[in-house]
Design an enzyme around this catalytic site. Structure first.
Site, PDB file in Angstrom:
ATOM      1  N   TYR A 235      42.540  41.083  32.917  1.00 54.61           N
ATOM      2  CA  TYR A 235      41.284  41.294  33.138  1.00 54.61           C
ATOM      3  C   TYR A 235      40.591  42.329  32.205  1.00 54.61           C
ATOM      4  CZ  TYR A 235      36.720  40.639  34.921  1.00 54.61           C
ATOM      5  OH  TYR A 235      35.178  40.395  35.212  1.00 54.61           O
TER       6      TYR A 235
ATOM      7  N   HIS B 167      38.137  42.234  28.512  1.00 60.49           N
ATOM      8  CA  HIS B 167      36.837  42.865  28.431  1.00 60.49           C
ATOM      9  C   HIS B 167      36.791  43.837  27.347  1.00 60.49           C
ATOM     10  CE1 HIS B 167      35.859  40.351  32.011  1.00 60.49           C
ATOM     11  NE2 HIS B 167      34.545  40.600  31.441  1.00 60.49           N
TER      12      HIS B 167
END
Length: 113
Positions: A18, A22
């Site tokens: 994750y 990003h």
């Protein structure tokens, strides 16, 4: 400009991926966020998966609706959905993460001089 804070829960076993996603947000996604009224948007992630987001917008609901109408957001949300746990009540409502976060009320703000 209004300030909004929200939380979601990232699956603990998906934290590293994750974070990596990003680090490389698609340029067209960044442009769409700016164009639809998202300002000073930040995400903060605790090591147990608690995700806290902060965003400024004239109207968050309008900004969310404008983003929901973009093709790039549909692609991004489809990829991000797998990173999050179910809703707090254990149900899956089918909404993408950017439409299912829990807004937190602001109880204090130190204004600028």
């Amino acid at each position: 400009m209004n300030r909004y804070c929200f939380c979601l829960q990232v699956k603990p076993d998906r934290l590293e991926e994750y974070v990596e996603r990003h680090r490389h947000v698609w340029p067209e996604m960044l442009a769409a966020l700016r164009e639809t009224g998202w300002h000073n948007y930040s995400l903060f992630l605790r090591d147990d998966g608690l995700l806290i987001g902060y965003v400024e917008a004239e109207d968050l609901e309008a900004a969310q609706k404008a983003m929901a109408a973009t093709e790039v957001n549909a692609r991004w949300q489809a990829e991000m959905t797998e990173f999050f746990t179910r809703q707090e009540d254990g149900t899956e409502d089918g909404r993408p993460p950017d439409e299912s976060f829990l807004l937190l009320p602001e109880i204090f703000h130190l204004p600028e001089d």
